[in-house]
Write an enzyme that holds these catalytic residues in place. Structure first.
Site, PDB file in Angstrom:
ATOM      1  N   HIS A 133       0.605  -1.643  -0.049  1.00 11.23           N
ATOM      2  CA  HIS A 133       0.160   0.207  -0.309  1.00 11.23           C
ATOM      3  C   HIS A 133       0.950   1.157  -0.331  1.00 11.23           C
ATOM      4  O   HIS A 133       1.624   1.037   1.215  1.00 11.23           O
ATOM      5  CB  HIS A 133      -0.644  -0.019   1.228  1.00 11.23           C
ATOM      6  CG  HIS A 133      -2.066  -1.276   0.845  1.00 11.23           C
ATOM      7  ND1 HIS A 133      -3.010  -0.979   0.491  1.00 11.23           N
ATOM      8  CD2 HIS A 133      -1.663  -2.531   1.678  1.00 11.23           C
ATOM      9  CE1 HIS A 133      -3.711  -2.253   0.617  1.00 11.23           C
ATOM     10  NE2 HIS A 133      -2.949  -3.128   1.492  1.00 11.23           N
ATOM     11  N   VAL A 193       6.841 -21.180  21.904  1.00 10.65           N
ATOM     12  CA  VAL A 193       7.233 -20.508  22.327  1.00 10.65           C
ATOM     13  C   VAL A 193       5.725 -20.600  23.996  1.00 10.65           C
ATOM     14  O   VAL A 193       4.800 -19.791  23.742  1.00 10.65           O
ATOM     15  CB  VAL A 193       7.400 -18.878  22.711  1.00 10.65           C
ATOM     16  CG1 VAL A 193       7.380 -18.434  23.977  1.00 10.65           C
ATOM     17  CG2 VAL A 193       8.940 -18.559  21.583  1.00 10.65           C
ATOM     18  N   ARG A 219      -6.320 -11.103  10.256  1.00 12.32           N
ATOM     19  CA  ARG A 219      -5.829 -10.218  11.224  1.00 12.32           C
ATOM     20  C   ARG A 219      -5.487 -10.032  12.086  1.00 12.32           C
ATOM     21  O   ARG A 219      -6.296  -9.914  12.982  1.00 12.32           O
ATOM     22  CB  ARG A 219      -6.480  -9.012  10.287  1.00 12.32           C
ATOM     23  CG  ARG A 219      -6.593  -8.588   8.531  1.00 12.32           C
ATOM     24  CD  ARG A 219      -7.245  -7.542   8.352  1.00 12.32           C
ATOM     25  NE  ARG A 219      -7.295  -7.529   7.286  1.00 12.32           N
ATOM     26  CZ  ARG A 219      -8.828  -8.136   6.843  1.00 12.32           C
ATOM     27  NH1 ARG A 219      -9.427  -9.026   7.551  1.00 12.32           N
ATOM     28  NH2 ARG A 219      -9.326  -8.425   5.451  1.00 12.32           N
ATOM     29  N   CYS A 265      -0.328 -27.494 -14.452  1.00 14.71           N
ATOM     30  CA  CYS A 265      -1.372 -25.613 -14.045  1.00 14.71           C
ATOM     31  C   CYS A 265      -0.028 -24.531 -14.059  1.00 14.71           C
ATOM     32  O   CYS A 265      -0.301 -24.153 -15.155  1.00 14.71           O
ATOM     33  CB  CYS A 265      -1.864 -25.895 -13.278  1.00 14.71           C
ATOM     34  SG  CYS A 265      -3.003 -27.401 -13.242  1.00 14.71           S
TER      35      CYS A 265
END
Lengths: 418, 582
Positions: free
Chosen positions: B135, B261, B406, B498
């Site tokens: 972006h 962890v 996200r 493909c």
């Protein structure tokens, strides 16, 4: 770059390509090449160890491998060149083929005619918008068949099958015989997608339930599939609330349709038929580019290998005629027009003016009983064939003598009372 | 401050009983029960927006909803039993774009660096499942850390691409306005771009739009105007992360994969290391790049200062046959757009294309209580598909749908700082969009934080910033392909039909520092299996190569990390074993 020249090159060494190469040579083409991407000839038949092949052609039930071997043996007696483990990357409209393997490198193969016989591939989980997680254990039926029959491994213990296509049905039986549990087959449509004989021999005989108007709505399990949610569908294919059920399984087999593998065809620019997803073909199975032919499942998805072989013959005869200069470079056509219950007809067109015996293949839109196949040229009925029972999964084949002077209408209608 | 918050919260969310507290760093902690997950998210966002609030720790629960929580105890127990296995200068938790970018940045110095990840490979979380947009920085709130790092990161990308050799296409981004009512929105985006310092933003008219994208003419649109941002770039995200990781490893960074962890060791305000399921690693610095788990890792370090709420996004890749009409990422702002807009926090992606010229649609943006919930849903896919403006393209062209989560916090900004509570623990949390674009600047910022603290580090003499260029058979001319096969015949065998991926490319991937051991890991390195048949044909071949090269049984090869084996047993293994016994 290695440069080769052939009269006819056949791309794909499955049943269509094997037959096409043999017929081309028999019909007088001198230099014929067969190109196969796998390490051996036979195509998908190499993993079809079940029987039922060759009933029409040889009058007996053969295993897929046996059927293929008949042609491979015949091919070995000829001077047809074969390239194995060789991938065709491109076909040009000028009939140049670019193919490579690890021995010859890149090859530029120039041919007088090309026959496309690359077969088909399976629809995938994403293509049918299967929702949920994307864990291991979601495989197409053909891949499961390869793992079990060719590689010798089981990809699960408890399976659910989505889709009642023929490979799915065959695999339901196969997995059962291998000691796996098949919990059920779920089919979106209200009728089976596979041949009736496979429903009987692969599901009914093993008491595997077939659930019509049902689908898998969700895949559970983040890493390996743990379960699926299935649900009933209404007539608009929407989930009927309250019918959802979660079924534990460690394998989801997808038998949700086949797609002709036409990437090379599209690449060279042949005109396509959105209905068959194969090239537009004339009665010689020639595409819109003169000299480029197609046969087998790349032309249209067949259900019987016998038809596939027959289509290879038609295409090869056409290719030889083309090589011998007997086909117009700018042909004019009349059309074949599906009517009534007929969904599509292959070939889609017929060369104008030249009377010919045309091999036709078609599928209907919906199941029906006591119907009549009526073929008309202009207003004249040229063939009528009674059909006691028709259904979309069962392809109909017929041979028709046409004049080529008018469009040919192929109609499936209610049988007239006798 | 607390009283004021309580009053405004009660006004905004009447009828919900919530407990609030604020600490000396203006971190608000909220708890209580409500009826819906969306309310949990709304309360978090509401509090984070109040004046003076730095961030929000949200411990709210939803009536009748079990929110899955990772249980670290078994991992910790296992690790403690093994004791100390390594001593390092720096442990980086998480091998996404931030973890790998920071590792590479710090590998310039004489440091012993370990990167851990719970998955079997680098780049398996949010860094993998996004649309690869670099972006320009016009859609971030001015004055935020995000805005600063987005702009800087965008400018640094070319250097990354040049050094590491991944494909980066500055395709540009265009917003076309066809409805008067949306012109102010375009102007506002342009102004924000100017304030943020975006590289050469431009307001455009119809003529300029057609000059930039001649194919627009075919659409027959009433173009009123628009905005153009030439500094919009496109990458394949997994290519970037694997290149970063490979280069870091080349410069001595150790990658410990399949390593969770479970505890962060700290004493008297100093970090001491981490407990993993593979043993204890003592370290002077721990850098937290744990994606959706970053808040939990931070809490383990005694610094509970934000909460990650997962926001998942579904994307769809279309078949190559459906050629993208535009070079740029082009958005047509019309009346439909007004309807499609969701709240500002949850804006999704747009119609773009991959560098391999496939249309890429989405992602959607849906808040989810389970951080690992990357399930695709019909509604999310519908959102992604609605970003498509090409009338010829649709559901029929989908070859792959996927979904990522996200790692958003409630301040909706990045959290990058040396912990003021536990010295040596550096948070790199809440890195969501435009995290990928910001990654180079994030790496640089963390380097600065580190150098400010660890003053005596020396630069490596033999640091090599250059990554090895990958052979990509599909992008070569026929002559080049021929020459390549003549030199090395393994490039003559196509494995993935493909995408035209050769055995040579798969073997190259296996020769790397970070060895891909699963089918999906090979896919991310080579594209094998990424095409229209989705591995239907090549999966058995890839599996065979993996088993052969890694010296494993076929049944030992997995699709991805964890329990994801593809094959269970040989046919009739049980029967054969039975025979032997009898």
């Amino acid at each position: 770059m290695k440069k080769l020249e052939y009269d006819i090159a056949v791309i794909g060494g499955g049943p269509a390509g094997l037959q096409a190469a043999l017929t081309a040579r028999k019909e007088g083409a001198e230099k014929v090449l067969l190109i196969e991407r796998d390490v051996e000839l036979g195509g998908i038949l190499q993993q079809c160890i079940h029987d039922g092949f060759g009933i029409h052609r040889f009058g007996k039930r053969m295993a897929g491998t046996e059927y293929a071997q008949t042609f491979i043996d015949e091919l070995e007696q000829t001077d047809i060149d074969v390239l194995l483990d060789t991938m065709v990357l491109e076909v040009t409209k000028d009939k140049l083929i670019y193919a490579c393997n690890n021995k010859d490198g890149m090859m530029e193969i120039s041919c007088k005619a090309v026959i496309l016989s690359m077969g088909c591939r399976e629809r995938t989980a994403s293509q049918i918008q299967l929702m949920g997680y994307r864990p291991a254990g979601v495989l197409t039926a053909g891949t499961v068949q390869r793992y079990i029959n060719l590689e010798g491994y089981l990809p699960g213990q408890t399976a659910v099958i989505l889709g009642s296509g023929d490979i799915g049905l065959i695999m339901a039986r196969r997995m059962t015989l291998e000691g796996m549990e098949v919990k059920g087959v779920y089919e979106v449509m209200d009728a089976p997608g596979g041949l009736t004989r496979n429903i009987v021999q692969c599901l009914d005989d093993y008491e595997i339930p077939l659930h019509l108007s049902s689908t898998v709505t969700k895949v559970h399990g983040k890493k390996r599939i743990e379960a699926v949610t299935v649900a009933k569908l209404d007539e608009n294919k929407k989930v009927i609330p309250g019918t959802e059920e979660t079924i534990e399984c460690d394998l989801l087999v997808l038998a949700v349709g086949l797609i002709p593998e036409n990437e090379l065809s599209i690449g060279c620019g042949v005109e396509m038929d959105p209905k068959t997803r194969g090239p537009m073909l004339d009665h010689r199975f020639m595409t819109s580019i003169p000299g480029i032919f197609a046969c087998g499942n790349v032309a249209v998805v067949f259900d019987l290998v016998d038809y596939v072989s027959r289509s290879g013959e038609v295409a090869a005869e056409g290719a030889v005629a083309y090589v011998n200069g007997k086909i117009d470079e700018q042909p004019e056509y009349v059309q074949t027009i599906p009517e009534g219950n007929v969904n599509f007809v292959v070939p889609q067109r017929i060369a104008k003016g030249g009377s010919a015996k045309v091999q036709m293949y078609m599928r209907v839109k919906h199941p029906d009983k006591k119907t009549e196949l009526e073929i008309r040229e202009a207003d004249e009925v040229i063939q009528v064939k009674k059909q006691a029972f028709v259904a979309p999964p069962e392809m109909i084949s017929c041979e028709v003598e046409v004049s080529g002077n008018a469009d040919v209408v192929v109609n499936m209608k209610e049988a007239e009372n006798e | 401050m607390l009283e004021k918050l309580k009053t405004s919260l009660a006004e905004a969310f009447p009828g919900i009983e919530l407990n609030l507290s604020v600490n000396e760093r203006s971190i608000v902690t909220v708890s209580g029960e409500c009826d819906a997950w969306d309310t949990v998210v709304d309360v978090g966002h509401f509090l984070a927006k109040q004046e003076g609030v730095k961030n929000v720790v949200n411990k709210m629960t939803v009536k009748g909803l079990v929110i899955p929580k990772k249980d670290y105890a078994p991992f910790a127990k296992k690790g403690k039993e093994k004791g100390v296995i390594r001593k390092a200068d720096v442990v980086i938790v998480g091998a996404g774009v931030c973890g790998c970018g920071i590792a590479r940045e710090l590998s310039k110095y004489e440091l012993d660096i370990i990167v851990t990840d719970m998955a079997d490979d680098v780049c398996t979380g949010a860094s993998k499942a996004n649309n690869g947009n670099i972006h320009p920085g016009m859609s971030v709130k001015p004055g935020t850390l995000k805005a600063k790092l987005n702009i800087e990161g965008n400018r640094m990308y070319q250097k990354w691409a040049d050094e590491l050799g991944f494909a980066l296409d500055w395709c540009g981004c265009i917003g076309i306005v066809t409805d008067e009512r949306l012109m102010p929105a375009a102007q506002m985006v342009f102004q924000v771009a100017q304030i943020n310092g975006v590289h050469e933003p431009e307001m455009i008219d119809a003529e300029r739009a057609l000059e930039l994208e001649p194919n627009l003419a075919k659409r027959n649109l009433n173009i009123i105007g628009g905005a153009y941002f030439p500094s919009f770039g496109q990458v394949e995200s997994y290519e970037v992360v694997t290149a970063l990781a490979e280069n870091a490893a080349e410069n001595g960074v150790e990658f410990m994969l399949n390593t969770t962890v479970a505890e962060v060791l700290h004493e008297d305000g100093e970090v001491k290391g981490v407990v993993t399921d593979r043993g204890i690693i003592e370290a002077k610095y721990v850098i937290n790049c744990a994606g959706v788990y970053a808040d939990e890792i931070s809490a383990m370090a005694g610094d509970e200062c934000y909460t990650i709420h997962g926001r998942k996004g579904t994307l769809a890749v279309l078949d190559r046959h459906m050629k993208p009409e535009f070079k740029s990422v082009l958005m047509i702002l019309d009346a439909n757009m007004i309807q499609n807009q969701k709240n500002a926090e949850s804006k999704g992606g747009a119609m773009c294309r991959t560098n391999e010229w496939q249309m890429l649609l989405g992602p959607s943006a849906t808040e989810v209580p389970d951080k690992e919930d990357n399930t695709t849903t019909e509604a999310d896919l519908a959102y992604a598909m609605a970003t498509n403006s090409n009338p010829d393209a649709g559901y029929k062209d989908i070859i792959k749908t996927f979904c990522g989560v996200r790692p958003a916090d409630y301040s909706e900004d990045f959290v990058i700082e040396m912990s003021p509570v536990t010295h040596g623990f550096i948070n790199v949390g809440a890195i969501q969009s435009p995290g990928f674009a910001s990654a180079p600047a994030i790496a640089k910022m963390v380097e600065e934080i580190f150098l400010n603290d660890a003053k005596d580090v020396k630069k490596k003499e033999n640091y090599n910033p250059y990554g090895k260029r990958k052979v990509e058979f599909r992008h070569l001319t026929r002559e080049e392909q021929d020459a390549l096969i003549q030199k090395d015949p393994r490039y003559g065998r196509i494995i993935c039909r493909c995408e035209q991926i050769t055995e040579g490319e798969i073997l190259d991937a296996l020769k790397s520092h970070i060895i891909p051991t699963s089918v999906d890991a090979i896919k991310r390195r080579t594209r094998a299996g990424m095409g229209r048949c989705q591995g239907g044909f090549c999966q058995p071949k890839v599996l065979e190569i993996l088993a052969r090269e890694l010296g494993k049984e076929w049944t030992e090869i997995h699709l991805k990390d964890g329990n994801s084996q593809i094959l269970f047993s040989k046919n009739r293994e049980k029967a054969e074993k039975g025979d032997e016994q009898s």
